[in-house]
Design a protein around this motif. Structure first.
Motif, PDB file in Angstrom:
ATOM      1  N   LEU A 215      37.871  90.180  24.619  1.00 38.41           N
ATOM      2  CA  LEU A 215      37.328  91.225  23.751  1.00 38.41           C
ATOM      3  C   LEU A 215      38.115  92.530  23.852  1.00 38.41           C
ATOM      4  O   LEU A 215      37.662  93.578  23.382  1.00 38.41           O
ATOM      5  CB  LEU A 215      35.841  91.437  24.071  1.00 38.41           C
ATOM      6  CG  LEU A 215      34.968  90.190  23.834  1.00 38.41           C
ATOM      7  CD1 LEU A 215      33.545  90.405  24.324  1.00 38.41           C
ATOM      8  CD2 LEU A 215      34.952  89.793  22.357  1.00 38.41           C
TER       9      LEU A 215
ATOM     10  N   GLY B 286      40.537  93.797  22.315  1.00 43.55           N
ATOM     11  CA  GLY B 286      40.895  94.495  21.092  1.00 43.55           C
ATOM     12  C   GLY B 286      39.743  95.270  20.477  1.00 43.55           C
ATOM     13  O   GLY B 286      39.934  95.995  19.509  1.00 43.55           O
ATOM     14  N   ASN B 287      38.554  95.108  21.059  1.00 43.77           N
ATOM     15  CA  ASN B 287      37.359  95.711  20.481  1.00 43.77           C
ATOM     16  C   ASN B 287      36.990  97.057  21.090  1.00 43.77           C
ATOM     17  O   ASN B 287      37.380  97.372  22.208  1.00 43.77           O
ATOM     18  CB  ASN B 287      36.162  94.764  20.703  1.00 43.77           C
ATOM     19  CG  ASN B 287      36.244  93.545  19.817  1.00 43.77           C
ATOM     20  OD1 ASN B 287      35.754  93.541  18.705  1.00 43.77           O
ATOM     21  ND2 ASN B 287      36.914  92.499  20.313  1.00 43.77           N
ATOM     22  N   ARG B 288      36.194  97.813  20.335  1.00 40.30           N
ATOM     23  CA  ARG B 288      35.451  98.938  20.899  1.00 40.30           C
ATOM     24  C   ARG B 288      34.050  98.415  21.170  1.00 40.30           C
ATOM     25  O   ARG B 288      33.346  98.008  20.248  1.00 40.30           O
ATOM     26  CB  ARG B 288      35.404 100.096  19.917  1.00 40.30           C
ATOM     27  CG  ARG B 288      36.780 100.682  19.642  1.00 40.30           C
ATOM     28  CD  ARG B 288      36.720 101.837  18.656  1.00 40.30           C
ATOM     29  NE  ARG B 288      38.058 102.363  18.450  1.00 40.30           N
ATOM     30  CZ  ARG B 288      38.596 102.601  17.250  1.00 40.30           C
ATOM     31  NH1 ARG B 288      37.873 102.399  16.154  1.00 40.30           N
ATOM     32  NH2 ARG B 288      39.823 103.075  17.149  1.00 40.30           N
TER      33      ARG B 288
ATOM     34  N   ASP C 132      33.075  96.324  17.957  1.00 40.65           N
ATOM     35  CA  ASP C 132      33.795  96.457  16.699  1.00 40.65           C
ATOM     36  C   ASP C 132      35.251  96.066  16.925  1.00 40.65           C
ATOM     37  O   ASP C 132      35.891  96.626  17.814  1.00 40.65           O
ATOM     38  CB  ASP C 132      33.703  97.913  16.226  1.00 40.65           C
ATOM     39  CG  ASP C 132      34.507  98.143  14.957  1.00 40.65           C
ATOM     40  OD1 ASP C 132      34.246  97.443  13.981  1.00 40.65           O
ATOM     41  OD2 ASP C 132      35.419  98.989  14.999  1.00 40.65           O
ATOM     42  N   PRO C 133      35.818  95.110  16.165  1.00 41.90           N
ATOM     43  CA  PRO C 133      35.265  94.492  14.952  1.00 41.90           C
ATOM     44  C   PRO C 133      34.605  93.131  15.138  1.00 41.90           C
ATOM     45  O   PRO C 133      34.273  92.504  14.132  1.00 41.90           O
ATOM     46  CB  PRO C 133      36.523  94.317  14.101  1.00 41.90           C
ATOM     47  CG  PRO C 133      37.587  93.979  15.087  1.00 41.90           C
ATOM     48  CD  PRO C 133      37.249  94.766  16.336  1.00 41.90           C
ATOM     49  N   VAL C 134      34.369  92.664  16.357  1.00 43.58           N
ATOM     50  CA  VAL C 134      33.926  91.267  16.463  1.00 43.58           C
ATOM     51  C   VAL C 134      32.501  91.068  15.980  1.00 43.58           C
ATOM     52  O   VAL C 134      32.149  90.004  15.496  1.00 43.58           O
ATOM     53  CB  VAL C 134      34.110  90.717  17.901  1.00 43.58           C
ATOM     54  CG1 VAL C 134      33.056  91.236  18.848  1.00 43.58           C
ATOM     55  CG2 VAL C 134      34.091  89.197  17.905  1.00 43.58           C
TER      56      VAL C 134
ATOM     57  N   GLU D 257      28.514  90.591  16.912  1.00 42.07           N
ATOM     58  CA  GLU D 257      27.684  90.178  18.044  1.00 42.07           C
ATOM     59  C   GLU D 257      28.147  88.836  18.582  1.00 42.07           C
ATOM     60  O   GLU D 257      28.149  87.844  17.860  1.00 42.07           O
ATOM     61  CB  GLU D 257      26.222  90.011  17.604  1.00 42.07           C
ATOM     62  CG  GLU D 257      25.516  91.290  17.241  1.00 42.07           C
ATOM     63  CD  GLU D 257      24.002  91.095  17.104  1.00 42.07           C
ATOM     64  OE1 GLU D 257      23.528  89.937  17.204  1.00 42.07           O
ATOM     65  OE2 GLU D 257      23.318  92.096  16.902  1.00 42.07           O
ATOM     66  N   VAL D 258      28.512  88.797  19.858  1.00 44.42           N
ATOM     67  CA  VAL D 258      28.780  87.509  20.497  1.00 44.42           C
ATOM     68  C   VAL D 258      27.871  87.375  21.714  1.00 44.42           C
ATOM     69  O   VAL D 258      27.561  88.359  22.383  1.00 44.42           O
ATOM     70  CB  VAL D 258      30.260  87.333  20.917  1.00 44.42           C
ATOM     71  CG1 VAL D 258      31.156  87.203  19.694  1.00 44.42           C
ATOM     72  CG2 VAL D 258      30.738  88.483  21.778  1.00 44.42           C
TER      73      VAL D 258
ATOM     74  N   GLY E 123      39.912 103.865  22.158  1.00 43.29           N
ATOM     75  CA  GLY E 123      38.639 103.242  22.474  1.00 43.29           C
ATOM     76  C   GLY E 123      38.730 101.762  22.776  1.00 43.29           C
ATOM     77  O   GLY E 123      37.750 101.143  23.159  1.00 43.29           O
ATOM     78  N   ARG E 124      39.927 101.167  22.579  1.00 45.30           N
ATOM     79  CA  ARG E 124      40.121  99.756  22.928  1.00 45.30           C
ATOM     80  C   ARG E 124      40.826  99.673  24.287  1.00 45.30           C
ATOM     81  O   ARG E 124      41.145 100.690  24.884  1.00 45.30           O
ATOM     82  CB  ARG E 124      40.963  99.068  21.840  1.00 45.30           C
ATOM     83  CG  ARG E 124      40.486  99.411  20.421  1.00 45.30           C
ATOM     84  CD  ARG E 124      41.222  98.614  19.345  1.00 45.30           C
ATOM     85  NE  ARG E 124      41.002  99.182  18.028  1.00 45.30           N
ATOM     86  CZ  ARG E 124      39.915  98.990  17.285  1.00 45.30           C
ATOM     87  NH1 ARG E 124      38.949  98.221  17.734  1.00 45.30           N
ATOM     88  NH2 ARG E 124      39.769  99.560  16.103  1.00 45.30           N
TER      89      ARG E 124
ATOM     90  N   VAL F 216      46.370  97.767  24.179  1.00 47.35           N
ATOM     91  CA  VAL F 216      46.543  97.730  22.711  1.00 47.35           C
ATOM     92  C   VAL F 216      47.590  98.756  22.281  1.00 47.35           C
ATOM     93  O   VAL F 216      48.378  98.512  21.351  1.00 47.35           O
ATOM     94  CB  VAL F 216      45.200  97.966  21.976  1.00 47.35           C
ATOM     95  CG1 VAL F 216      45.411  98.035  20.457  1.00 47.35           C
ATOM     96  CG2 VAL F 216      44.179  96.877  22.310  1.00 47.35           C
TER      97      VAL F 216
ATOM     98  N   PHE G 123      28.163  81.913  21.477  1.00 44.49           N
ATOM     99  CA  PHE G 123      27.560  82.131  20.160  1.00 44.49           C
ATOM    100  C   PHE G 123      28.152  83.364  19.496  1.00 44.49           C
ATOM    101  O   PHE G 123      28.428  84.358  20.180  1.00 44.49           O
ATOM    102  CB  PHE G 123      26.057  82.340  20.376  1.00 44.49           C
ATOM    103  CG  PHE G 123      25.324  82.904  19.190  1.00 44.49           C
ATOM    104  CD1 PHE G 123      24.710  82.066  18.272  1.00 44.49           C
ATOM    105  CD2 PHE G 123      25.242  84.278  18.995  1.00 44.49           C
ATOM    106  CE1 PHE G 123      24.035  82.588  17.179  1.00 44.49           C
ATOM    107  CE2 PHE G 123      24.568  84.807  17.902  1.00 44.49           C
ATOM    108  CZ  PHE G 123      23.967  83.957  16.990  1.00 44.49           C
TER     109      PHE G 123
ATOM    110  N   PRO H  93      35.880  89.499  13.090  1.00 43.71           N
ATOM    111  CA  PRO H  93      35.825  88.557  14.207  1.00 43.71           C
ATOM    112  C   PRO H  93      37.141  87.804  14.419  1.00 43.71           C
ATOM    113  O   PRO H  93      37.596  87.649  15.555  1.00 43.71           O
ATOM    114  CB  PRO H  93      34.700  87.598  13.789  1.00 43.71           C
ATOM    115  CG  PRO H  93      33.818  88.407  12.890  1.00 43.71           C
ATOM    116  CD  PRO H  93      34.744  89.335  12.156  1.00 43.71           C
TER     117      PRO H  93
ATOM    118  N   SER I   4      39.689  90.056  15.933  1.00 43.89           N
ATOM    119  CA  SER I   4      39.385  90.266  17.358  1.00 43.89           C
ATOM    120  C   SER I   4      39.984  89.151  18.206  1.00 43.89           C
ATOM    121  O   SER I   4      40.585  89.394  19.260  1.00 43.89           O
ATOM    122  CB  SER I   4      37.860  90.312  17.547  1.00 43.89           C
ATOM    123  OG  SER I   4      37.501  90.166  18.898  1.00 43.89           O
TER     124      SER I   4
ATOM    125  N   VAL J 122      43.873  89.373  18.287  1.00 44.88           N
ATOM    126  CA  VAL J 122      44.346  90.444  19.179  1.00 44.88           C
ATOM    127  C   VAL J 122      44.125  90.054  20.645  1.00 44.88           C
ATOM    128  O   VAL J 122      44.938  90.390  21.515  1.00 44.88           O
ATOM    129  CB  VAL J 122      43.691  91.791  18.822  1.00 44.88           C
ATOM    130  CG1 VAL J 122      44.060  92.863  19.837  1.00 44.88           C
ATOM    131  CG2 VAL J 122      44.112  92.220  17.412  1.00 44.88           C
TER     132      VAL J 122
ATOM    133  N   LEU K 159      47.039  90.260  23.346  1.00 40.93           N
ATOM    134  CA  LEU K 159      46.877  90.993  24.612  1.00 40.93           C
ATOM    135  C   LEU K 159      47.170  90.096  25.802  1.00 40.93           C
ATOM    136  O   LEU K 159      47.800  90.524  26.783  1.00 40.93           O
ATOM    137  CB  LEU K 159      45.449  91.550  24.720  1.00 40.93           C
ATOM    138  CG  LEU K 159      45.139  92.743  23.827  1.00 40.93           C
ATOM    139  CD1 LEU K 159      43.640  93.080  23.895  1.00 40.93           C
ATOM    140  CD2 LEU K 159      45.955  93.976  24.260  1.00 40.93           C
TER     141      LEU K 159
END
Lengths: 443, 443
Positions: free
Chosen positions: A143, A145-147, A299-301, A303-304, B26-27, B31, B307, B315, B318, B321, B325
């Motif tokens: 994760l 790459g996410n915020r 963000d951007p994934v 909910e996981v 924020g990532r 990145v 899930f 998604p 994500s 990336v 990474l």
């Protein structure tokens, strides 16, 4: 290239790890390259579930840490000391460490992380949170790459077992706890689980990884399930909710009270542990028994969710071996030369300053149960108190009125904690209100 | 150390990836070390959602693959060719590749994997299965200490959306498909989704990773939802089941028919895609809409489930990336010298020969719907046919009898497929049986 593994501790988890390492067939072929060379045990004479050559056993943990044939030290003894000192000693000797010890990492993670970074080794902790569920590695790597906006989870199996049975049977907390102790799902001294401390350790770790900076463990507001009343579980069910002990860490972009803006560069977080009402349709609401689940919103994934067994020898050993394999895999990539670079994802250093937000500035939905006299007009007075404090209400329901008293349950919309507390103070002194009997957070 | 990224394709996923790479704040700090240096697009003049300097755009994908400043090639153009050739060309040039292209990997994964292994580079595919859900990396790394017994999942969002609406509304397949197409949840040509081919691509990939050997994609028995009758969704619900398009890969330790033992050294697998009745309490039963979920059953971890959103620009980006990474992280650990060793977990080579089991030798629970004349004794005759073939039955229920015909639904226990087929053949020729109207697998 074989890799020397030293094991500190041979309890259920240690035996699980030894069981995997000594039976590589059918597992990833890299397991066969891991050689269990030294095992520190408390009692050399005790019979073992996994048969090990007697010459690799020692009662001196330093003999494992100092052994030059050991490349990776696995700490599964538990407790704060000597675990912390042994981890630091292993790092100082240039060895990577794998540990399942959430208490040590939640408290001394910063010190341990700094030592590991200075020495160019890894300290991996997949087993510290969520038992066998891969959650640490996805947070660190998948994760990246996410915020990350929020991490919330059911991360204590004992309390989830108790809550699941309370909900299914309408049983009292004390009664279910006693049975859970008999069945081995709760410890003889259950305080760390039922008072929320174990979940707080774990959410401190998850928050530190998700937000890239250590979180002050002792400052996390923590409420357990030990004062939870079966009535509230039952009323919640009648209103369409399930009660779970939730651990939450979330980004606070702008505190609701502007005067409380943090100094620039500091990332404000809202981190907490408390019993929580979840709508029955929430992804975490169906997680029952000793299972754990962690929901990541980012963000951007989107909910996981990660779900699985939160404890037990097998699941925990699976997570410990995952960490050992990761270190072994990187060693193969680097040709076995530690002390060069480290993989910054796997090493998971800190890159941000994090601080906890003042609780009064956070916003929540709330469930309140009031014991009142059964008089006409009491609902109106309660509604007025909430309204005057600026707290908007979703529902007020009266339960189980008898000749003398009634119970009134209020569910608010998402409101500022400070406003909510002000309303409760006004309500508590109403002559018709005998007591504020329960107050729970609601999603 | 910055790392040069080249992007092949600038559709929704490509734009999502560019969006992340160009806004690192924020990532994970790594990145910021990723520099998007070259982007191959179909049409240079088209307006872009993500503003990019015009000089990095090219309409020649080879210019990206051949650029010496590109360290990692990201293929998000889709389709079999030229995607496959470009991936191989990038590998030949010593570049690691990240791709979301499940069709290419399911068909040419062996060729591509061999080329990458020979050249000492990585081909990572997190985005190829499960959209934003971290599942490839957990299978390759976090569960490496386990023996994986079964991987089963809802891995096609379009069909899950259609099935969720059929179940919620009692609607017909064709009707919901038309609406899904209008809403953009289904393609104008929905064949790859609704006939199960997309799910078969994905389970071929998951099986190859879980069992360490390529699986013959074209040999996977595949049944879609395109012939699913709304009646069966409704009857299933009345019997306590939910219908899902399930993709399954499981270890076959000993086939039920001893004569069909595989040559030694060959790992037999049962891999398949079909609509399946799940008991409402099954962890996958509550996965609705375009979400995906993958359940892994393994020893010693037990059951873990992943899930999340199975598709969509955010998604999928994500996941892409995450792979970039991971390669960047390893490069930092090795000091940026590719061609040394590779991390065998991340590289995910094959170490076993896998073959698919003969379907007749597998065992399953089954749901059968029969159209019959409404005569006394018909249930007895049907029961006798099953009994004579050695198929034990869990329930026989008669639905919706009118003056002329009845529908009888049978749910069997877990039985050998060959026995079940024999019973069905005998039932089909009974004078009271008009047709075997539906036949579905059941968990």
């Amino acid at each position: 290239m074989t890799i020397g593994i030293g094991l500190l501790g041979m309890g259920t988890v240690g035996a699980g790890v030894a069981g995997i390492l000594t039976t590589p067939a059918g597992r990833h072929p890299l397991v066969a390259a891991l050689q269990l060379r030294r095992v520190a045990v408390r009692d050399l004479t005790r019979p073992r579930a996994v048969p090990l050559p007697v010459e690799i056993l020692t009662s001196d943990p330093n003999a494992v840490v100092d052994d030059p044939d050991i490349d990776i030290v696995v700490e599964v003894m538990g407790g704060l000391e000597p675990a912390r000192s042994l981890i630091l000693r292993a790092i100082a000797a240039g060895k990577s460490v794998v540990t399942a010890n959430k208490a040590v990492i939640a408290r001394y993670g910063e010190e341990i992380g700094a030592a590991a970074a200075a020495r160019g080794v890894y300290v991996l902790i997949e087993a510290a949170v969520g038992g066998g569920i891969p959650i640490i590695e996805p947070l660190k790597q998948s994760l990246g790459g996410n915020r990350i906006q929020r991490v919330s989870g059911i991360i204590n199996g004992t309390t989830n077992y108790i809550l699941s049975r309370m909900a299914a049977e309408g049983a009292d907390y004390a009664e279910v706890l006693a049975e859970a102790q008999k069945l081995g799902y709760a410890e003889a001294d259950p305080a760390a689980d039922v008072e929320g401390g174990d979940a707080a350790d774990k959410i401190a770790i998850l928050a530190g990884l998700a937000y890239g900076g250590p979180v002050p463990r002792e400052a996390i507001p923590t409420e357990g399930i030990d004062r939870l009343d079966a009535r509230d579980v039952s009323y919640a069910a009648q209103l369409g909710f399930v009660v779970k002990l939730l651990a939450v860490a979330q980004l606070v972009d702008a505190p609701a009270v502007p005067a409380k803006q943090p100094p620039s560069g500091l990332q404000l977080l809202d981190v907490r542990v408390h019993p929580t009402l979840l709508p029955r349709s929430h992804p975490l609401a169906g997680v029952n028994g000793v299972n754990n689940a962690i929901l990541v919103e980012a963000d951007p994934v989107g909910e996981v969710m990660f779900f699985g067994p939160g404890a037990g020898a097998g699941p925990t050993a699976s997570a410990v071996v995952a960490d050992i394999l990761n270190i072994a895999g990187i060693r193969q990539a680097t040709g076995g030369h530690p002390g060069g670079g480290v993989d910054p994802l796997l090493a998971a250093g800190s890159w941000r300053q994090c601080a906890l937000v003042d609780g009064a500035c956070t916003t929540h939905r709330n469930y309140v149960r009031l014991r009142t006299t059964d008089q006409a007009g009491v609902i109106g007075k309660i509604g007025t108190c909430f309204g005057q404090a600026g707290v908007s209400i979703q529902s007020i329901v009266q339960f189980e009125a008898d000749s003398e008293a009634a119970e009134i349950v209020v569910i608010t919309h998402e409101v500022l904690e400070a406003d909510f507390r002000r309303a409760l103070n006004a309500i508590a002194v109403l002559p018709e209100v005998a007591s504020v009997a329960a107050c729970l957070r609601t999603l």
